[in-house]
Design a protein around this motif. Structure first.
Motif, mmCIF file in Angstrom:
data_model
loop_
_atom_site.group_PDB
_atom_site.id
_atom_site.type_symbol
_atom_site.label_atom_id
_atom_site.label_comp_id
_atom_site.label_asym_id
_atom_site.label_seq_id
_atom_site.Cartn_x
_atom_site.Cartn_y
_atom_site.Cartn_z
ATOM 1 N N LEU A 118 0.852 -1.184 0.000
ATOM 2 C CA LEU A 118 0.000 0.000 0.000
ATOM 3 C C LEU A 118 0.890 1.237 0.000
ATOM 4 O O LEU A 118 2.089 1.140 0.253
ATOM 5 N N PRO A 119 0.331 2.429 -0.262
ATOM 6 C CA PRO A 119 1.167 3.626 -0.372
ATOM 7 C C PRO A 119 2.049 3.888 0.848
ATOM 8 O O PRO A 119 1.692 3.566 1.990
ATOM 9 N N LEU A 120 3.219 4.480 0.594
ATOM 10 C CA LEU A 120 4.126 4.876 1.644
ATOM 11 C C LEU A 120 3.616 6.147 2.318
ATOM 12 O O LEU A 120 2.834 6.898 1.734
ATOM 13 N N THR A 121 4.089 6.376 3.544
ATOM 14 C CA THR A 121 3.724 7.603 4.257
ATOM 15 C C THR A 121 4.927 8.509 4.500
ATOM 16 O O THR A 121 4.821 9.719 4.420
ATOM 17 N N ASN A 122 6.069 7.908 4.828
ATOM 18 C CA ASN A 122 7.272 8.692 5.113
ATOM 19 C C ASN A 122 8.518 7.864 4.881
ATOM 20 O O ASN A 122 8.473 6.625 4.916
ATOM 21 N N VAL A 123 9.640 8.553 4.658
ATOM 22 C CA VAL A 123 10.953 7.901 4.554
ATOM 23 C C VAL A 123 11.937 8.690 5.408
ATOM 24 O O VAL A 123 11.786 9.898 5.588
ATOM 25 N N ALA A 124 12.961 7.995 5.948
ATOM 26 C CA ALA A 124 13.948 8.681 6.784
ATOM 27 C C ALA A 124 15.247 7.889 6.822
ATOM 28 O O ALA A 124 15.238 6.661 6.896
ATOM 29 N N ILE A 415 4.949 12.661 -5.299
ATOM 30 C CA ILE A 415 6.010 12.451 -4.331
ATOM 31 C C ILE A 415 5.656 13.216 -3.060
ATOM 32 O O ILE A 415 5.406 14.413 -3.096
ATOM 33 N N PHE A 416 5.611 12.507 -1.947
ATOM 34 C CA PHE A 416 5.217 13.128 -0.690
ATOM 35 C C PHE A 416 6.398 13.301 0.248
ATOM 36 O O PHE A 416 6.308 14.009 1.247
ATOM 37 N N SER A 417 7.523 12.612 -0.049
ATOM 38 C CA SER A 417 8.678 12.691 0.831
ATOM 39 C C SER A 417 9.952 12.593 0.015
ATOM 40 O O SER A 417 10.045 11.775 -0.905
ATOM 41 N N CYS A 418 10.931 13.452 0.338
ATOM 42 C CA CYS A 418 12.230 13.386 -0.321
ATOM 43 C C CYS A 418 13.290 13.930 0.629
ATOM 44 O O CYS A 418 13.086 14.972 1.252
ATOM 45 N N VAL A 419 14.387 13.205 0.766
ATOM 46 C CA VAL A 419 15.410 13.582 1.746
ATOM 47 C C VAL A 419 16.807 13.276 1.217
ATOM 48 O O VAL A 419 17.009 12.347 0.436
ATOM 49 N N TYR A 420 17.778 14.096 1.667
ATOM 50 C CA TYR A 420 19.198 13.814 1.466
ATOM 51 C C TYR A 420 19.714 12.972 2.632
ATOM 52 O O TYR A 420 19.198 13.065 3.753
ATOM 53 N N ASN A 421 20.757 12.187 2.365
ATOM 54 C CA ASN A 421 21.486 11.578 3.474
ATOM 55 C C ASN A 421 22.449 12.607 4.063
ATOM 56 O O ASN A 421 22.555 13.744 3.586
ATOM 57 N N LEU A 428 16.563 9.972 -1.253
ATOM 58 C CA LEU A 428 15.410 9.074 -1.256
ATOM 59 C C LEU A 428 14.187 9.852 -1.692
ATOM 60 O O LEU A 428 13.979 10.991 -1.254
ATOM 61 N N THR A 429 13.373 9.254 -2.542
ATOM 62 C CA THR A 429 12.066 9.822 -2.877
ATOM 63 C C THR A 429 11.005 8.768 -2.616
ATOM 64 O O THR A 429 11.135 7.617 -3.027
ATOM 65 N N GLY A 430 9.959 9.164 -1.899
ATOM 66 C CA GLY A 430 8.849 8.262 -1.606
ATOM 67 C C GLY A 430 7.590 8.769 -2.276
ATOM 68 O O GLY A 430 7.313 9.969 -2.271
ATOM 69 N N SER A 431 6.821 7.848 -2.855
ATOM 70 C CA SER A 431 5.681 8.246 -3.676
ATOM 71 C C SER A 431 4.424 7.450 -3.328
ATOM 72 O O SER A 431 4.498 6.351 -2.763
ATOM 73 N N LYS A 432 3.295 8.014 -3.714
ATOM 74 C CA LYS A 432 2.030 7.312 -3.562
ATOM 75 C C LYS A 432 1.892 6.164 -4.552
ATOM 76 O O LYS A 432 0.882 5.456 -4.536
#
Length: 440
Positions: A118-124, A415-421, A428-432
């Motif tokens: 199912l869709p992702l909510t967050n990445v970290a 895309i609901f979440s995107c972060v650098y290390n 990282l990019t997280g999407s519905k």
């Protein structure tokens, strides 16, 4: 021996005793480097306990004289003795080399992870960037190896959407998950063992954070309260009550003694972590708060609101310093660069904007997305901005010119979440579309 000479000698002996006692009380063990933001961490032993103190070098420039900086630090910090100056000089030089890097690079798609059913909510990411976590509507959180893209753990046990997730950085050995099932769980990041289930909220948990010392977890809920939990014992420490609307965001300051909470009641509250008491309320927005953050030295707070504006606040007084205008629709996200001198915001008007925190003037308008921009962040070096949009793309922008340097395409939904290390060399990019993408 004359009376005067005797007194002088006694004073000399006393001073020497005090000096050596202090040395015994505080013994420097080692130096640790912090690149972003630049600083040197002193690890020392006092009374049989290992402690740390940070020396922040936020204004360090690559052209500064490293020896002079080391000598000045020695004058101010007793733990840095004369014999340690050459070592500190080398550390300052390493920091200068690191901050001299602009972070310019082209990112390429490394892996597509069909992470959840199912869709992702967050990445970290964890602090080192070696692992990352994903939360999902499928009621799980997963731990992934960044280098291989392999799944390491599936954290199962929640009975509803896993919405809020976090590592206990900088350690990275624990994961906290907040769920629509009204509970927060604490996990071992390496084995997947669940240490505790924190119960007490009466509605969905939508945000959470570890304090910098990794001793306290804060959870924010749709029940309009924030709770503080003890990481070691699993006990509730306090309930922060005062908002009249849902808590949508929260974060600790750098020292971990204050936490801020943003709410749908249009306000941000500041709380004392030790007492659980409210210390200030930031009033001025005319719409729901979307996000709020401290700058690194904890002197300022930036807020984003559905009223189409951002505001800058003085932490000490709680007064609004400035209203950052320019967006033509709701503002969804906001953040500082590592020095706290620049602010970036993301809006439903399909743009992001960069402001100077000192002058409160717009530095650049980031135009190019075809739909609302939901997430923005600076790279660790502070030279680029990463944005994620409902147009299914993420973009990388030059901070000084506002030019789009790269478009990260391939997702088939927003895309609901995107972060650098931490190093700024992986995204990282997280999407519905139920996938997470690793870019290198």
């Amino acid at each position: 021996m004359s009376k005067h000479l005797k007194v002088t000698f006694q004073c000399y002996v006393l001073i020497n005793c005090i000096f050596w006692a202090l040395l015994l009380v505080m013994r420097l063990k080692r130096f640790l480097l912090r690149y972003y933001p630049p600083g040197i961490i002193l690890e020392y032993e006092q009374g049989g306990q290992v402690k740390t103190k940070s020396i922040d070098l936020l204004d360090l420039a690559s052209t500064d004289d490293a020896l002079s900086i080391a000598q000045n630090l020695s004058l101010k910090e007793p733990l840095i003795t004369q014999t340690r100056i050459p070592q500190v000089q080398k550390l300052v030089t390493k920091l200068q080399e690191k901050i001299g890097s602009t972070g310019d690079r082209q990112f390429y798609l490394f892996k597509v992870l069909r992470a959840h059913i199912l869709p992702l909510t967050n990445v970290a990411f964890n602090k080192s960037g070696s692992c990352f976590i994903t939360g999902s509507y499928d009621r799980t959180c997963k731990v992934w190896d960044t280098a291989s893209g392999e799944e390491l753990q599936t954290l199962e046990g929640h009975r509803n959407v896993v919405y809020a997730i976090a590592f206990n950085n900088p350690y990275g050995n624990k994961v906290a998950t907040g769920s629509f099932d009204k509970t927060c769980k604490l996990w071992n990041a390496e084995t997947g063992q669940c240490y505790f289930t924190y119960r007490g909220h009466t509605s969905e948990i939508v945000c959470l954070s570890f304090n910098p010392q990794s001793t306290v977890i804060a959870t924010g809920s749709m029940d309009a309260t924030t709770k503080l939990w003890d990481v070691q014992s699993g006990q509730e420490l306090s309930t922060l009550s005062g908002h009249s609307g849902e808590i949508i965001c929260l974060s600790f300051n750098t020292h971990g003694d204050q936490v801020l909470t943003g709410s749908f009641d249009n306000t941000v509250c500041l709380w004392d972590v030790h007492t659980g008491q409210q210390t200030n309320t930031l009033i001025g927005h005319r719409g729901e708060i979307a996000n709020a953050h401290f700058n690194f030295d904890c002197s300022l707070i930036a807020t984003a609101s559905m009223d189409r504006s951002c505001k800058l606040w003085d932490v000490r007084t709680g007064h609004c310093i400035a209203t950052l205008r320019g967006h033509e629709d709701e503002v969804f996200d906001i953040g500082f660069n590592y020095t706290g001198q620049q602010i970036v915001s993301a809006s439903a008007d399909a743009t992001a904007r960069i402001y100077d925190a000192g002058t409160q003037k717009t530095i650049a308008v980031l135009e190019g997305h075809e739909s609302e921009v939901s997430k923005v962040s600076f790279n660790p070096q502070g030279t680029h901005v990463l944005s994620g949009s409902a147009d299914k793309s993420a973009r990388i922008w030059d901070v000084n010119t506002g030019e789009c340097m790269q478009v990260l395409e391939g997702h088939t939904d927003e895309i609901f979440s995107c972060v650098y290390n931490y190093e700024g060399d992986t995204i990282l990019t997280g999407s519905k579309d139920n996938t997470c993408r690793i870019w290198r």
